[in-house]
Enzyme design. Structure first.
Site, PDB file in Angstrom:
ATOM      1  N   SER A 114       0.697  -1.179  -0.091  1.00 12.87           N
ATOM      2  CA  SER A 114      -0.094  -0.012  -0.068  1.00 12.87           C
ATOM      3  C   SER A 114       0.992   1.278   0.112  1.00 12.87           C
ATOM      4  O   SER A 114       1.548   1.428  -0.913  1.00 12.87           O
ATOM      5  CB  SER A 114      -1.028  -0.024   1.308  1.00 12.87           C
ATOM      6  OG  SER A 114      -1.957   1.061   1.184  1.00 12.87           O
ATOM      7  N   HIS A 137      -2.189  -1.178  -4.860  1.00 13.70           N
ATOM      8  CA  HIS A 137      -3.610  -1.223  -4.886  1.00 13.70           C
ATOM      9  C   HIS A 137      -4.423   0.431  -4.864  1.00 13.70           C
ATOM     10  O   HIS A 137      -3.444   1.324  -4.321  1.00 13.70           O
ATOM     11  CB  HIS A 137      -4.372  -2.097  -3.891  1.00 13.70           C
ATOM     12  CG  HIS A 137      -4.341  -1.766  -2.515  1.00 13.70           C
ATOM     13  ND1 HIS A 137      -4.730  -0.610  -2.093  1.00 13.70           N
ATOM     14  CD2 HIS A 137      -3.519  -2.106  -1.509  1.00 13.70           C
ATOM     15  CE1 HIS A 137      -4.630  -0.216  -0.734  1.00 13.70           C
ATOM     16  NE2 HIS A 137      -3.630  -1.320  -0.356  1.00 13.70           N
TER      17      HIS A 137
END
Length: 231
Positions: A114, A137
């Site tokens: 992340s 993501h």
């Protein structure tokens, strides 16, 4: 007696500063390399549960300021094993690392997930161990979200900030990064991509697969080159 009491009080104050604010007057030593670990969850304006391992941005930022001001420190080795966390705090730390004038090398040893992705690319050169993973993501938000166009615009602007930083500090192309983020066949019940070791290098996010020796060798090389250029 008074001197001893004053010394103890000063030590207590410094320990309290480290615990509460992360402020530490770095000692003037001969150590040329400062090791900066970023582990667990990146904690921002909200505290994470006490049982969670975390890296507090109010601890890291003062350390980076002190490192920049300490002439004895010539380079920074950033060790990453993070699940991600607060986007604003993570991006703030990444920008700070990227703006330091001293050579920096990052090493992803467990995970750089992340917001850990821009933290990994923020250094001058990056490594990832063969079994380490990175998850790319789109940003996500927990809790109550107001379903209005302005919310989408806010998410979109924040995502662009993250994408632009990663593109600016790595070798990945914009189109490839966006494709990795919106894949739906790689993560269960989510979108994004898991990259393991050399896959992160092949797509251009990380510079090289390696371990601690490789990272230190590269940092020493960068420090030596900077010394030569100064002369």
């Amino acid at each position: 007696m008074c001197d001893e009491k004053n010394k103890n009080e000063a030590n207590k104050t410094e320990l309290n500063n480290v615990k509460e604010l992360g402020i530490l007057n770095l000692p003037k030593t001969d150590e040329r390399v400062y090791v900066l670990p970023i582990i667990g969850q990146i904690e921002g304006h909200s505290a994470v549960p006490p049982q969670n391992k975390s890296t507090k941005y109010e601890h890291v930022i003062p350390q980076l300021v002190n490192i920049e001001m300490n002439d004895n420190i010539k380079g920074i080795l950033v060790i990453l094993n993070t699940v991600g966390g607060d986007v604003e705090a993570g991006l703030a730390i990444a920008e700070m690392i990227n703006s330091v004038s001293k050579p920096t090398v990052s090493l992803v040893i467990g995970g750089g997930h992340s917001i850990g992705v821009p933290l990994a690319t923020s250094s001058d050169y990056s490594f990832i161990s063969p079994t380490a993973t990175m998850i790319v993501h789109p940003i996500r938000m927990n809790g109550l979200i107001i379903g209005v166009p302005q919310t989408f615009e806010y998410f979109d602007k924040m995502q662009k900030r993250i994408n632009e930083f990663i593109i600016r500090t790595s070798n990945i192309k914009k189109g490839n990064l966006e494709k990795l983020m919106i894949k739906t066949d790689n993560l269960l019940n989510d979108m994004g991509t898991i990259l393991i070791g050399k896959e992160a290098v092949e797509c251009g996010i990380i510079n090289e697969v390696g371990g601690i020796k490789n990272a230190l060798d590269k940092l020493n090389e960068l420090m030596e080159n900077k010394d030569v250029n100064k002369k």
